[in-house]
Design an enzyme around this catalytic site. Structure first.
Site, PDB file in Angstrom:
ATOM      1  N   CYS A 173     -11.685   9.954  -9.677  1.00  0.00           N
ATOM      2  CA  CYS A 173     -11.110  11.280  -9.988  1.00  0.00           C
ATOM      3  C   CYS A 173     -11.252  11.652 -11.455  1.00  0.00           C
ATOM      4  CB  CYS A 173      -9.646  11.319  -9.587  1.00  0.00           C
ATOM      5  SG  CYS A 173      -9.434  11.017  -7.828  1.00  0.00           S
ATOM      6  N   HIS A 182      -6.159  17.260 -12.916  1.00  0.00           N
ATOM      7  CA  HIS A 182      -6.712  16.783 -11.642  1.00  0.00           C
ATOM      8  C   HIS A 182      -5.703  17.110 -10.545  1.00  0.00           C
ATOM      9  CE1 HIS A 182      -8.373  14.380  -8.529  1.00  0.00           C
ATOM     10  NE2 HIS A 182      -7.437  13.438  -8.588  1.00  0.00           N
ATOM     11  N   ASN A 192      -7.284  17.439  -2.605  1.00  0.00           N
ATOM     12  CA  ASN A 192      -7.844  16.605  -3.672  1.00  0.00           C
ATOM     13  C   ASN A 192      -9.344  16.430  -3.423  1.00  0.00           C
ATOM     14  OD1 ASN A 192      -8.618  14.564  -5.404  1.00  0.00           O
ATOM     15  ND2 ASN A 192      -6.892  13.219  -4.940  1.00  0.00           N
TER      16      ASN A 192
HETATM   17  O1  UT7 Z   1      -6.668  11.266  -6.770  1.00  0.00           O
HETATM   18  C1  UT7 Z   1      -6.748   9.879  -6.861  1.00  0.00           C
HETATM   19  C2  UT7 Z   1      -5.461   9.274  -7.161  1.00  0.00           C
HETATM   20  N1  UT7 Z   1      -4.557   9.414  -6.050  1.00  0.00           N
HETATM   21  C3  UT7 Z   1      -3.344   9.891  -6.248  1.00  0.00           C
HETATM   22  O2  UT7 Z   1      -2.994  10.256  -7.338  1.00  0.00           O
HETATM   23  C4  UT7 Z   1      -2.395   9.868  -5.056  1.00  0.00           C
HETATM   24  C5  UT7 Z   1      -1.036   9.374  -5.486  1.00  0.00           C
HETATM   25  N2  UT7 Z   1      -0.128   9.195  -4.374  1.00  0.00           N
HETATM   26  C6  UT7 Z   1       0.422  10.237  -3.704  1.00  0.00           C
HETATM   27  O3  UT7 Z   1       0.085  11.378  -3.932  1.00  0.00           O
HETATM   28  C7  UT7 Z   1       1.521   9.934  -2.719  1.00  0.00           C
HETATM   29  O4  UT7 Z   1       1.919   8.600  -2.839  1.00  0.00           O
HETATM   30  C8  UT7 Z   1       1.150  10.228  -1.239  1.00  0.00           C
HETATM   31  C9  UT7 Z   1       1.014  11.706  -1.016  1.00  0.00           C
HETATM   32  C10 UT7 Z   1      -0.130   9.481  -0.870  1.00  0.00           C
HETATM   33  C11 UT7 Z   1       2.275   9.721  -0.322  1.00  0.00           C
HETATM   34  O5  UT7 Z   1       3.500  10.318  -0.697  1.00  0.00           O
HETATM   35  P1  UT7 Z   1       4.788   9.427  -0.968  1.00  0.00           P
HETATM   36  O6  UT7 Z   1       5.856  10.347  -1.304  1.00  0.00           O
HETATM   37  O7  UT7 Z   1       4.427   8.380  -1.982  1.00  0.00           O
HETATM   38  O8  UT7 Z   1       5.053   8.801   0.438  1.00  0.00           O
HETATM   39  P2  UT7 Z   1       5.240   7.264   0.820  1.00  0.00           P
HETATM   40  O9  UT7 Z   1       3.944   6.576   0.898  1.00  0.00           O
HETATM   41  O10 UT7 Z   1       6.317   6.662  -0.041  1.00  0.00           O
HETATM   42  O11 UT7 Z   1       5.847   7.404   2.285  1.00  0.00           O
HETATM   43  C12 UT7 Z   1       7.156   7.936   2.521  1.00  0.00           C
HETATM   44  C13 UT7 Z   1       7.364   8.028   4.023  1.00  0.00           C
HETATM   45  C14 UT7 Z   1       6.982   6.759   4.772  1.00  0.00           C
HETATM   46  O12 UT7 Z   1       7.864   6.617   5.874  1.00  0.00           O
HETATM   47  P3  UT7 Z   1       9.102   5.605   5.811  1.00  0.00           P
HETATM   48  O13 UT7 Z   1       8.499   4.247   5.579  1.00  0.00           O
HETATM   49  O14 UT7 Z   1       9.951   6.063   4.678  1.00  0.00           O
HETATM   50  O15 UT7 Z   1       9.734   5.772   7.152  1.00  0.00           O
HETATM   51  C15 UT7 Z   1       5.604   7.067   5.299  1.00  0.00           C
HETATM   52  O16 UT7 Z   1       5.268   6.328   6.437  1.00  0.00           O
HETATM   53  O17 UT7 Z   1       6.534   9.059   4.559  1.00  0.00           O
HETATM   54  C16 UT7 Z   1       5.717   8.539   5.606  1.00  0.00           C
HETATM   55  N3  UT7 Z   1       4.450   9.242   5.591  1.00  0.00           N
HETATM   56  C17 UT7 Z   1       4.250  10.392   6.239  1.00  0.00           C
HETATM   57  N4  UT7 Z   1       5.039  11.157   6.998  1.00  0.00           N
HETATM   58  C18 UT7 Z   1       4.537  12.278   7.501  1.00  0.00           C
HETATM   59  C19 UT7 Z   1       3.301   8.898   4.949  1.00  0.00           C
HETATM   60  N5  UT7 Z   1       2.362   9.820   5.173  1.00  0.00           N
HETATM   61  C20 UT7 Z   1       2.911  10.755   5.970  1.00  0.00           C
HETATM   62  C21 UT7 Z   1       2.433  11.945   6.516  1.00  0.00           C
HETATM   63  N6  UT7 Z   1       3.279  12.675   7.281  1.00  0.00           N
HETATM   64  N7  UT7 Z   1       1.177  12.367   6.328  1.00  0.00           N
END
Ligand code: UT7
Length: 330
Positions: free
Chosen positions: A117, A257, A287
């Site tokens: 990125c 970004h 993204n």
């Molecule tokens: O560009 C390159 C660099 N990449 C980035 O900068 C990405 C950085 N990371 C992020 O943007 C975020 O971490 C994500 C968008 C990937 C994920 O968001 P988050 O707020 O960190 O979610 P999480 O992984 O902590 O998950 C929270 C909950 C989990 O459920 P439980 O365990 O709390 O029951 C996940 O299973 O949300 C769940 N979850 C979803 N729910 C509905 C994960 N993905 C989804 C989804 N829809 N698509």
């Protein structure tokens, strides 16, 4: 004494595919919902390059052709094409070579630069150095990614984030103090474990087994990457401003970004920029990896004025991250 040469951005081009993948579409593919995606990422839809025989070069080429038209030059005048991408058409030859052929840049040399990125910022810095050396007059830097080629559309944690697109800028010499003013680029290979593609490289060449194990898709530990990204992008932005004796008040636009709306907001807050000075198009494109920053420049090109100070900032796989100061030249 010869005047100091800086590398000015003199034209911008862009391309996004027509096909949209909306949150409603994703609700039908994986266990997710519009509310979760919007509140956790800010994304509403992304563009997907559909059709067989189409690759990253097919998005980069129209972006570059548009840039040449806007600047009133022919592709034959381009000295070099630097292509930032993690989704090259092929492992080799370089996508830059394929793009050169597609646009008719018959006098250009070119190469790909892979910094995930942050690829566009890395490439912009390298391209600027070629101009500053005095040896080259027209360098094209294109950020392009066909992320849909490496996204697992059964994995809800990654498939909601990424989209396809390309953005390109032309760099030309300037002796009036406009252009790429300063860059602070960083990398940390210990970030590998949090964000990578497991197979298809020399470590794990493609086999029937790697394909069956879905190892040709993005692997991301979202939360860990998020934490590093929030800190990394904000820190490097603040450090670059400080070493140039600037504050947020001196910046016309933050061009971040577009990985996650929450990372963008945290960076803007850290350097004291109000939302109206921050370019955000993540809701429309998601993204697009190396293409996010030039696609912002493309979307905002008609609102930019000569002398505007732009702060470009990125964080991505590697880890790689960085910030670049640009004084807009036209
Ligand atoms: O560009 C390159 C660099 N990449 C980035 O900068 C990405 C950085 N990371 C992020 O943007 C975020 O971490 C994500 C968008 C990937 C994920 O968001 P988050 O707020 O960190 O979610 P999480 O992984 O902590 O998950 C929270 C909950 C989990 O459920 P439980 O365990 O709390 O029951 C996940 O299973 O949300 C769940 N979850 C979803 N729910 C509905 C994960 N993905 C989804 C989804 N829809 N698509």
């Amino acid at each position: 004494m010869n005047p100091k040469i800086s590398a000015a951005i003199t034209a911008v081009g862009g391309f996004v595919p027509e096909t949209k993948l909306t949150n409603a579409d994703l609700e039908r593919m994986v266990d997710t919902n519009d509310e979760w995606i919007k509140s956790r990422t800010g994304i509403e839809e992304r563009r997907i390059l559909k059709g067989t025989g189409l690759a990253s070069s097919d998005m980069a080429a129209p972006a570059i052709k548009q840039l040449c038209e806007r600047r009133g030059i022919t592709p034959k005048e381009i000295d070099c094409i630097i292509c930032a991408t993690v989704t090259p058409d092929m492992v080799f030859p370089a996508t830059a070579n394929i793009i050169s052929d597609k646009v008719g840049a018959v006098n250009a040399f070119g190469f790909d630069l892979e910094a995930a990125c942050s690829g566009f910022l890395y490439s912009l810095t390298v391209g600027a150095s070629l101009i500053e050396s005095g040896r080259y007059k027209k360098i094209v830097v294109v950020g392009v990614d066909k992320m849909s080629a490496i996204v697992d559309y059964s994995d809800r944690t990654t498939c909601i984030i990424f989209g396809d697109g390309a953005g390109a800028v032309l760099l030309e010499p300037n002796t009036e103090g406009y252009g790429i003013m300063d860059s602070l680029l960083k990398s940390d290979g210990t970030g590998l474990k949090h964000l990578h593609m497991k197979a298809g490289g020399s470590l794990n060449p493609s086999t029937a087994e790697t394909v069956a194990n879905k190892q040709h898709y993005i692997y991301q530990e979202g939360q860990s990457v998020f934490k590093f990204a929030v800190k990394g992008m904000a820190d490097v932005s603040a450090e670059l401003l400080e070493r140039n004796n600037l504050t947020g008040d001196d910046i016309s636009w933050l061009v971040p970004h577009q990985a996650n709306r929450r990372i963008i907001d945290a960076t803007a807050e850290r350097i004291g920029l109000p939302p109206e000075k921050v370019m955000v198009n993540i809701h429309r494109y998601g993204n697009t990896t190396a293409a996010t920053i030039p696609l912002c420049l493309w979307d905002w090109k008609d609102q930019l004025h000569k002398g505007d100070n732009l702060l470009l900032a990125a964080f991505g796989g590697g880890f790689t991250w960085g910030a670049t100061l640009v004084k807009w030249a036209y």
